[in-house]
Motif scaffolding. Structure first.
Motif, PDB file in Angstrom:
ATOM      1  N   ASN B 120     -11.854   0.973   4.714  1.00 57.38           N
ATOM      2  CA  ASN B 120     -10.509   0.495   5.033  1.00 57.38           C
ATOM      3  C   ASN B 120      -9.408   1.322   4.394  1.00 57.38           C
ATOM      4  O   ASN B 120      -8.237   1.205   4.780  1.00 57.38           O
ATOM      5  N   THR B 121      -9.760   2.116   3.398  1.00 61.48           N
ATOM      6  CA  THR B 121      -8.743   2.735   2.551  1.00 61.48           C
ATOM      7  C   THR B 121      -7.706   3.524   3.342  1.00 61.48           C
ATOM      8  O   THR B 121      -6.500   3.340   3.162  1.00 61.48           O
ATOM      9  N   ALA B 122      -8.186   4.394   4.214  1.00 64.32           N
ATOM     10  CA  ALA B 122      -7.243   5.248   4.944  1.00 64.32           C
ATOM     11  C   ALA B 122      -6.348   4.428   5.857  1.00 64.32           C
ATOM     12  O   ALA B 122      -5.126   4.619   5.901  1.00 64.32           O
ATOM     13  N   LEU B 123      -6.917   3.489   6.572  1.00 64.00           N
ATOM     14  CA  LEU B 123      -6.111   2.699   7.490  1.00 64.00           C
ATOM     15  C   LEU B 123      -5.106   1.826   6.733  1.00 64.00           C
ATOM     16  O   LEU B 123      -3.969   1.642   7.178  1.00 64.00           O
ATOM     17  N   LEU B 124      -5.504   1.309   5.588  1.00 61.61           N
ATOM     18  CA  LEU B 124      -4.548   0.557   4.766  1.00 61.61           C
ATOM     19  C   LEU B 124      -3.392   1.458   4.354  1.00 61.61           C
ATOM     20  O   LEU B 124      -2.232   1.029   4.332  1.00 61.61           O
ATOM     21  N   GLY B 125      -3.693   2.707   4.062  1.00 66.10           N
ATOM     22  CA  GLY B 125      -2.627   3.649   3.709  1.00 66.10           C
ATOM     23  C   GLY B 125      -1.653   3.837   4.859  1.00 66.10           C
ATOM     24  O   GLY B 125      -0.429   3.857   4.669  1.00 66.10           O
ATOM     25  N   VAL B 126      -2.190   3.972   6.063  1.00 66.72           N
ATOM     26  CA  VAL B 126      -1.317   4.109   7.237  1.00 66.72           C
ATOM     27  C   VAL B 126      -0.490   2.835   7.420  1.00 66.72           C
ATOM     28  O   VAL B 126       0.717   2.879   7.689  1.00 66.72           O
ATOM     29  N   ALA B 127      -1.133   1.692   7.242  1.00 70.14           N
ATOM     30  CA  ALA B 127      -0.437   0.420   7.446  1.00 70.14           C
ATOM     31  C   ALA B 127       0.633   0.172   6.386  1.00 70.14           C
ATOM     32  O   ALA B 127       1.681  -0.400   6.678  1.00 70.14           O
TER      33      ALA B 127
END
Lengths: 263, 263, 263, 263, 263, 263
Positions: B120-127
């Motif tokens: 999830n880390t990358a997508l959380l960063g985008v979000a």
């Protein structure tokens, strides 16, 4: 062995589930329930009923597996109220599709949504068909709680009213503020013959502030933990009976085995 | 008073939260973690660390509010393994947007995702950025657990290895089958200088079956509850320290008040 | 023979590429870079580093093929600034999926994104996995430039600072207005232990106007073409070294041949 | 001063563009063009014509600004051919919306797509209207090249035929393999009165392999660099004339100023 | 036997249609057509022309099947005018894809859109290709009406002008208010050489209020039922002739049989 | 004056509709209805009931306006049967949103879907709320036909059974083939207490081939035109009565005027 599917390992899922297994997913909501009930009300009821029903059903020989509650769901009718944490219809739809796709890779062929939030009912119905068509799963949804209402509710105890308040007062008395409970019943609707919330020929689009600022539709003032205990017990019994029926349910079209399912 | 936001009523959210409030959301996963760990591993760790950190942080004066865990998230790297219950990137994205929109209607202006699943880390960063741009929220994400690894892992204890296994052995020893634990380390990668899982200049796309059928990346064989307890305690301490820093964090651009936020 | 894939004919792609071929795609941005640097900065750096690296890598025997730069990408953190031409996260995501699907029909099995814009990094990471899962491609992403910073930047030279300004001053001195260069460093962040831009445990959501109206995060005032030349050369060397490693990289799961790939 | 918009800084865009400014975006394609032409053909022609037209138009006083070419576009009719790098209709649509939204934040009020790929024409037409409705921009699209055909093409020189081959032979003779050029004309269509490629009452859905495996629709065998030079010059002249007309174009509804535009 | 496909039963569709069958779908619009014409104008004309053409074509031996009209379509250029009932481009696109997918499960291999609304033309063109690529259908679209204009229209009788008004006056005289008919011709455009509505090299994005508040583009004042009858008859003749050509149309790539089609 | 909204001109809509106006939209389906009924069955019934009800309601003073039928809708449960022309849930959803947005620009504030296809019911319910929340419209949906069943149907006459067959035999006897009518009742379901089609606590996901290849769920063999006439008349009466109630219906939250509605 645990009845919680997610407490198994991946290989244990493949070994322990079969085509008689039924996956149970509680669906709740985090949404405004008046000043006297917590936001978590629907998720709490759905989780509690589903868990009890799974435990009791397994003791009767049903092959039931509980998945974690979908806590955040489609509470668009309470979107106006701070504290409501809601998914759009599109997001909940995608979530249900993704879960169906995932479940279709296990040996289980049946899924049941035990739903604590009326605002999800219609969309779950649409999703039931989609998951059957796309993944070949046998899909079911049912309300977690009972619709039983106090007479003062005139049949409108659908949100934060007598039944929900009683059940929360039973399950988590620390979360109920009966001093803040107030009756909010759309009395003019009692005279209507066609338009109504459930079981009426005309369905209508409403948000909870259509009925005033309280966020309540019903009369929680007479709620008691005792009534809640009774309602809860009945809900669990009904759920177990329904799961028993689901366990035996079949149609002429055979459900495809897991190896052929999927998108 | 409860520290669980969803245990408040809607009006209580409006009264008790302010622009110093920080909303904490654990993000887990239900996914294959080898034969020795439960599917729930990441959700368990994220929930436990976040809850402990919220309790401890509040005792130190931080204005923290815990929301229910996002249990189902983006486990596409384990989609091949029955039991993994995964959301597509698009569905998790929509879920995060919807949650941000909802939180922006409360008085709170800060959100922290305490994340138990590396996928999830990358997508959380985008979000994080999207929620800031769209809703004016100050957004943060951090790993729930520590990356500490056993030497035998050659730095690759990223999934179901020493650290995760130890922490689950501490939190829920009944869910760990150490007899099924096996080492699976992508040893050839230890010689690489550029390509790696984290902190390397070259990021690469992998699914967990790229490293064999076990679903493990790391070496869980030396895991102990004692090590787990120590790792867990450290994780909570780090989370509290991070939340303390987040509480004081500001940028030159003032966060808009709730009344102006939203799309 | 040309090293630019798009200068081949279709049949020549089928004949000249093999499963050892690596497709290289620079990803840039057209976005606000302060008053002293052009909007094209990131696209310029990505294109230049990638092209040089492909040329040099081929001279060392690597089977590299350059595709045209993705010039417009996800610059949402600069959306507030006129001149920024940005794709939403959803649009860049769809673009990357479409490119992966297209590349999977060629004999090549490896794709590398050489990325000039930090705002793309996380989404490229998510896409790497999606392209691997959906199309079986081996996917990689890496920064085009080096993170090297001037001491005055306190580690925050991440946008239009010393490094980027120096490299543009080397590549296209006509596009740099050093008289307009000004230092804009978020000094209070230097004291933070957990929250930071890269390599810190806590990631945060920011837009560039969070740090003032200049659109700069760093200190470009000391930038020189000489430093830029050195940084550029190093970047190319690192890229070639990384591509060499990528060329030899494999996992246990064999990449499927082109004929079986695709959705 | 540069005529390339992306070579300006952000503040320079705000200062140098006005409501008379016209933003020019070439749209190309990377797609199969037979065995004798490069994949880059359409992007090359669009970029070259647009750039020449901008330079020439500015010398005549037009306030033109060139943006980088959209290189990857909707080449779904060549999706069957390895080497074609295509965006779906949905992705190109989203890209055009995002670009329109971005441009609407600059002082410019007019956008022109100079299009090198026939497969984009219809979607650009749809997008022109959407960008006008959503953002108030005045939007235009035009073909980069001329439709002029050799007699042997029976009017079907629409892809990799006489005209395109000649122009590439003029612009980049190193990329043309005349020995591989072969005529592929759908001769039976010449007798049709209603169904045809352009200007016929009945439009039809085709993919390029409908007309055989060559990926050519037309007759490139007679192409020459001289003809290409002439066609290219004429194309540029037509583009400049069209841009002159666009510059003076207005409708009764005033275009909103930038400050009011946007969604 | 009926010529209306939807008047057949499901099994009768499977029995009576073959790979020579052509499915005809009228596409209309419900949109502002000035003060003198009904919103239904385009749907009326498309339905009437298509039905007449199917009847006449069948009498000449063509294997034609009429489906119900797509009444609501993409009228975004009239979105500003109350009464316009419009689908977004995305919604119409999805609708066309869904219809193509459905038709591909019947024995018929050819689909023709007989289109009464110019605002659909480009999107139908894009969809024609998509349906061919995705489902293997042979797809066609054609205007229902004739473009013939009164001289006073200067070539701009494209919406609610002489031709449309005449045809409605013929088909449904009760729906025409000639006393409210007024000329609205964008006269300055008559001098333009490049920019125009149809058949000009430069396409432009317009909404109907760009040309004033009347919602008319053309000159309906001279319209007569007699002219309408003649135009209608000619339109039907042209449609039959086009359908005859479509019936014989083939390309080198064989259309796949129904059993292999579909996504 | 016409009762068909689309037969008005745009200006006439603005003049003749007021905030008491009710827009009525029939929603049908084109889907398999056994060998004895036409695909058009649901659209025919919905159109006929709605039109009669509008005519009769207007004669009683109701301010009703009929829009054209949504003929193609969500028939996913019959997607397996050639001849079914179905929209996905997503496409129908988008269509309903677009229609709501359009209607919200007229003076009317109430919309009623008169629905002939059970497969739309749930999604219409979801859309009712969305249109209320997004556009402030008061929204309603109701079944066009009556659920009355023959005893032989055991309560399962839900598709192509006694009631639908009778009504079509009344409305369009030429389209009914009674010799092909056959009983297909899921008899084992009659013993179920929880799972059922309507009004049961457990909803389940089914496609029509779950009950055999006939595409019928019910018993049409006893259907007669006389029964159909009676059912049709009753349906119209019920619809008029429901529309009368809808006309008087209000909630505490005032519906916003048209000028403030819309997104």
């Amino acid at each position: 062995m645990t009845y919680k599917l997610a407490e198994l390992s991946g290989p244990a899922v493949a070994q322990n589930l079969t085509d008689t297994s039924i996956v149970v997913i509680p669906t709740g909501a985090i949404e405004h329930h008046g000043a006297h009930l917590p936001l978590i009300t629907d998720a709490l009821i759905a989780s509690s009923v589903a868990e009890e029903a799974v435990v009791e059903g397994r003791s009767q020989g049903l092959d039931l597996w509980l998945l974690p509650t979908l806590t955040y769901t489609k509470s668009d009718e309470h979107a106006w109220a701070p504290g409501t944490m809601w998914l759009s219809a599109e997001t909940l739809w995608s979530t249900l599709i993704d879960l169906g796709r995932s479940i279709a890779t296990t040996p289980a062929r049946k899924v049941v949504f035990v739903n604590g939030h009326g605002g999800n009912t219609a969309l779950l119905g649409v999703a039931n068909r989609e998951l059957r068509r796309q993944f070949g799963l046998a899909t079911f949804s049912m309300p977690a709680g009972l619709a039983q209402a106090a007479p003062e509710e005139l049949g409108f105890g659908i949100h934060a009213g007598y039944a929900e308040t009683s059940v929360v007062a039973h399950l988590r008395p620390d979360l109920v503020s009966m001093d803040l409970a107030e009756r909010n019943v759309p009395e003019p609707m009692a005279d209507l013959k066609y338009i109504g919330f459930n079981g009426y020929p005309v369905s209508f689009g409403w948000t909870s502030d259509d009925f005033g600022p309280s966020g309540v539709i019903g009369d929680p003032t007479g709620a008691t933990p005792e009534a809640g205990k009774s309602l809860f017990t009945e809900s669990v019994h009904r759920a177990v009976a329904a799961l028993t029926e689901i366990s035996a349910f079949t149609t002429r079209r055979a459900d495809p085995p897991a190896s052929e399912a999927g998108s």
